[in-house]
Design a protein around this motif. Structure first.
Motif, PDB file in Angstrom:
ATOM      1  N   GLU A 206      26.611 -47.491  -2.304  1.00  0.00           N
ATOM      2  CA  GLU A 206      26.222 -46.253  -3.006  1.00  0.00           C
ATOM      3  C   GLU A 206      24.832 -45.756  -2.620  1.00  0.00           C
ATOM      4  O   GLU A 206      24.421 -44.668  -3.059  1.00  0.00           O
ATOM      5  N   PRO A 221      21.967 -40.686   3.714  1.00  0.00           N
ATOM      6  CA  PRO A 221      22.281 -40.723   2.282  1.00  0.00           C
ATOM      7  C   PRO A 221      23.721 -41.161   2.070  1.00  0.00           C
ATOM      8  O   PRO A 221      24.524 -41.156   3.000  1.00  0.00           O
ATOM      9  N   MET A 225      29.663 -39.831  -4.954  1.00  0.00           N
ATOM     10  CA  MET A 225      31.062 -40.024  -5.325  1.00  0.00           C
ATOM     11  C   MET A 225      31.157 -40.274  -6.826  1.00  0.00           C
ATOM     12  O   MET A 225      30.656 -41.279  -7.324  1.00  0.00           O
ATOM     13  N   GLU A 226      31.847 -39.409  -7.506  1.00  0.00           N
ATOM     14  CA  GLU A 226      32.082 -39.653  -8.927  1.00  0.00           C
ATOM     15  C   GLU A 226      33.291 -40.548  -9.134  1.00  0.00           C
ATOM     16  O   GLU A 226      33.361 -41.315 -10.081  1.00  0.00           O
ATOM     17  N   LEU A 298      22.486 -32.422   1.331  1.00  0.00           N
ATOM     18  CA  LEU A 298      22.074 -33.492   0.430  1.00  0.00           C
ATOM     19  C   LEU A 298      20.722 -34.095   0.797  1.00  0.00           C
ATOM     20  O   LEU A 298      19.996 -34.583  -0.071  1.00  0.00           O
ATOM     21  N   SER A 299      20.385 -34.073   2.083  1.00  0.00           N
ATOM     22  CA  SER A 299      19.208 -34.825   2.531  1.00  0.00           C
ATOM     23  C   SER A 299      18.157 -33.976   3.221  1.00  0.00           C
ATOM     24  O   SER A 299      17.117 -34.499   3.617  1.00  0.00           O
ATOM     25  N   PHE A 301      15.103 -31.437   3.694  1.00  0.00           N
ATOM     26  CA  PHE A 301      13.956 -30.788   3.055  1.00  0.00           C
ATOM     27  C   PHE A 301      13.027 -30.345   4.172  1.00  0.00           C
ATOM     28  O   PHE A 301      13.143 -30.803   5.299  1.00  0.00           O
TER      29      PHE A 301
ATOM     30  N   LEU B 185      26.279 -43.642 -10.846  1.00  0.00           N
ATOM     31  CA  LEU B 185      25.040 -42.876 -11.034  1.00  0.00           C
ATOM     32  C   LEU B 185      25.271 -41.369 -11.051  1.00  0.00           C
ATOM     33  O   LEU B 185      24.523 -40.634 -11.702  1.00  0.00           O
ATOM     34  N   ILE B 186      26.277 -40.896 -10.341  1.00  0.00           N
ATOM     35  CA  ILE B 186      26.536 -39.454 -10.309  1.00  0.00           C
ATOM     36  C   ILE B 186      27.053 -38.997 -11.681  1.00  0.00           C
ATOM     37  O   ILE B 186      26.621 -37.976 -12.220  1.00  0.00           O
ATOM     38  N   LYS B 190      25.079 -36.714 -14.947  1.00  0.00           N
ATOM     39  CA  LYS B 190      25.633 -35.601 -15.741  1.00  0.00           C
ATOM     40  C   LYS B 190      25.481 -35.867 -17.229  1.00  0.00           C
ATOM     41  O   LYS B 190      25.154 -34.971 -18.009  1.00  0.00           O
ATOM     42  N   ILE B 217      22.296 -31.847  -5.705  1.00  0.00           N
ATOM     43  CA  ILE B 217      21.769 -33.211  -5.604  1.00  0.00           C
ATOM     44  C   ILE B 217      20.947 -33.306  -4.331  1.00  0.00           C
ATOM     45  O   ILE B 217      21.332 -32.780  -3.287  1.00  0.00           O
ATOM     46  N   PHE B 218      19.798 -33.940  -4.426  1.00  0.00           N
ATOM     47  CA  PHE B 218      18.984 -34.228  -3.250  1.00  0.00           C
ATOM     48  C   PHE B 218      18.775 -35.736  -3.187  1.00  0.00           C
ATOM     49  O   PHE B 218      18.410 -36.370  -4.176  1.00  0.00           O
ATOM     50  N   SER B 219      19.023 -36.296  -2.012  1.00  0.00           N
ATOM     51  CA  SER B 219      18.849 -37.734  -1.802  1.00  0.00           C
ATOM     52  C   SER B 219      17.632 -37.962  -0.923  1.00  0.00           C
ATOM     53  O   SER B 219      17.630 -37.572   0.249  1.00  0.00           O
ATOM     54  N   LYS B 258      12.528 -30.658  -4.126  1.00  0.00           N
ATOM     55  CA  LYS B 258      12.832 -31.653  -3.095  1.00  0.00           C
ATOM     56  C   LYS B 258      11.543 -32.136  -2.436  1.00  0.00           C
ATOM     57  O   LYS B 258      11.321 -33.340  -2.296  1.00  0.00           O
TER      58      LYS B 258
END
Lengths: 302, 302
Positions: A206, A221, A225-226, A298-299, A301, B185-186, B190, B217-219, B258
């Motif tokens: 994860e 990253p 996943m939910e 997601l990753s 910036f 965690l996801i 929430k 979401i930002f990782s 971010k």
């Protein structure tokens, strides 16, 4: 100049908190080859099954352009069977049974045409068998190797011989700590790289994955996943996506390996969304491409 | 329109596998304000110490443009003291002693000029005290809150009242699981977002951090650290870097958050490179900027 995959093929009983399934297609070779098939082809597999292995499974592999000339079918033998039950958080599992059957005396014999393979994935089998595979190949350009704690604990010297010959080792974080005897993953990576592999990928479930090589580090990253339905095969799907992508474009730069790590992560994320190999059986190029964009969003910036 | 920080100030005894130190400057307020001071200023702190608190420490805070009008010095009282010993892998620690001293009856009184603060960081103190702080403020624009398992277990209703009033909650992964009662965690994010905070940051130590908000979401990757000397204060340094950066440029978009998460991660990485607050005392703008580029190189792919 093909892609050769050698590992286990089995039938799995899987229980998760959500569902259970019996006799489902499994094994490292299966997951690896399916994931790779979306990027390049044909891929060749070498493995062993009994005559109880369903023609439907073989048909499904053929539908994915997977060459199974190297698949040994033992008359009167039974296919490797494995059963496990995942815990509530899906991060840990209990093995319920392991019936090696024909896999116990597996002797990987590489078909002549596959001895010229340029890319090889050594799935998670005994290091001595991985060596047997490498000894049969003519001039492999890029060798990717998987292993697990069972071999690190029980066949370390054999494993170290294999590591001297491979280009990439793919293991998870606990295996990296075990192999290096070092809790810090950055230090662990250096120790393992000194054992041979030019590139090392540490999968962290994860938490994503780390790629080490050429004195650089890339941190990928994890896909958010939910709903993970079945973690089985995720690591194999990663190896297949990673290597399949590299085999397709034949560019072995660190920059391209980063992309390959993302494609590996993508295939792992699809894998765990459904039971057994179902998550890898009916993907479209667009789905894969869209998930690549999701990983970037997601990753990124600036 | 300043930045106000309220939390603990203490003197720590710290043992790691590498070294030990006694009576070192510690406490959440200290780490947060030092980290924030590199981005914006002056920052104001509110806290309590005894008359055993060294003038050298106060001088060091002043050198970082930290306004300590809100620092209560109790004549005849002793400063909060805490001792801990880190394990071999530095991920876990045993508390050796906790002498609350003057911190036991801490009543945060916000100086009049600081009641107009636009940005507030509520360090890890009792949720009821965090509420006391918020009740004294005139019109805070952006409230960042830290907490810990001790309050989640022991003062959950008070904490939930605070969460309804804050913009950002910063907690670690085990605290997120505890607060949400959800291992994924996801999903946990929430559940926690539904408790109030528009943005949630889950810190994952060696695995980086996740920012949730605006359905995005930002990782963020973790900085590859080979040598962690003292993990104390890393989470506080994160909160200070994150909020200090946002206070400087006053842009509260997800894109800018971010960047703020990266600056938080940067300050945490500097923090753990030395004992106590030493890693945050003498940084240059160039060092921080260079580490930002390292974070980008670590996670960029195309």
């Amino acid at each position: 100049m093909g892609l050769l995959i050698v590992g286990s093929i089995g039938l799995d009983n899987i229980e998760t908190p959500f569902d259970k399934i019996e006799g489902a297609l499994g094994g490292s070779t299966t997951y690896i080859s399916l994931a790779a098939s979306y990027f390049t082809g044909p891929v060749s597999i070498v493995g062993v099954v009994g005559d109880d292995f369903s023609q439907d499974h073989i048909k499904m592999l053929e539908d994915h352009n997977i060459d199974h000339e190297g698949l040994q079918i033992v008359e009167g033998g039974k296919t490797f069977r494995y059963g496990c039950r995942y815990h509530y958080d899906l991060n840990t599992r209990d093995s319920l049974f392991t019936d090696l059957n024909v896999f116990e005396s597996f002797n990987p014999i590489i078909p002549d045409k596959d001895k010229k393979a340029s890319f090889v994935i050594l799935g998670n089998i005994a290091p001595s068998l991985q060596t047997t595979v490498l000894d049969q190949l003519e001039n492999p350009k890029f060798i990717v190797c998987d292993t697990m704690n069972f071999w690190i604990n029980g066949a370390l010297e054999d494993l170290k011989k294999v590591l001297k010959r491979v280009n990439v080792l793919i293991i998870n974080d606990s295996e990296a700590r075990l192999l290096s005897k070092e809790p810090n993953l950055i230090k662990a990576a250096k120790i393992i790289s000194d054992m041979g592999p030019k590139y090392l990928i540490i999968k962290k479930g994860e938490h994503g994955a780390l790629l080490f090589g050429e004195n650089q580090i890339f941190s990928a990253p994890a896909y958010p996943m939910e709903n993970i339905f079945d973690p089985t095969g995720a690591g194999d799907a990663f190896a297949g996506g990673f290597t399949g992508y590299l085999h397709k474009n034949m560019e072995l730069s660190f920059e391209n390996m980063k992309r390959a790590v993302i494609y590996g992560s993508i295939m792992a994320s699809f894998c765990v969304e459904k039971f057994s190999t179902k998550g890898l059986e009916n993907l479209s190029f667009l789905e894969i491409k869209n998930r690549f964009i999701e990983f970037r969003d997601l990753s990124t910036f600036d």
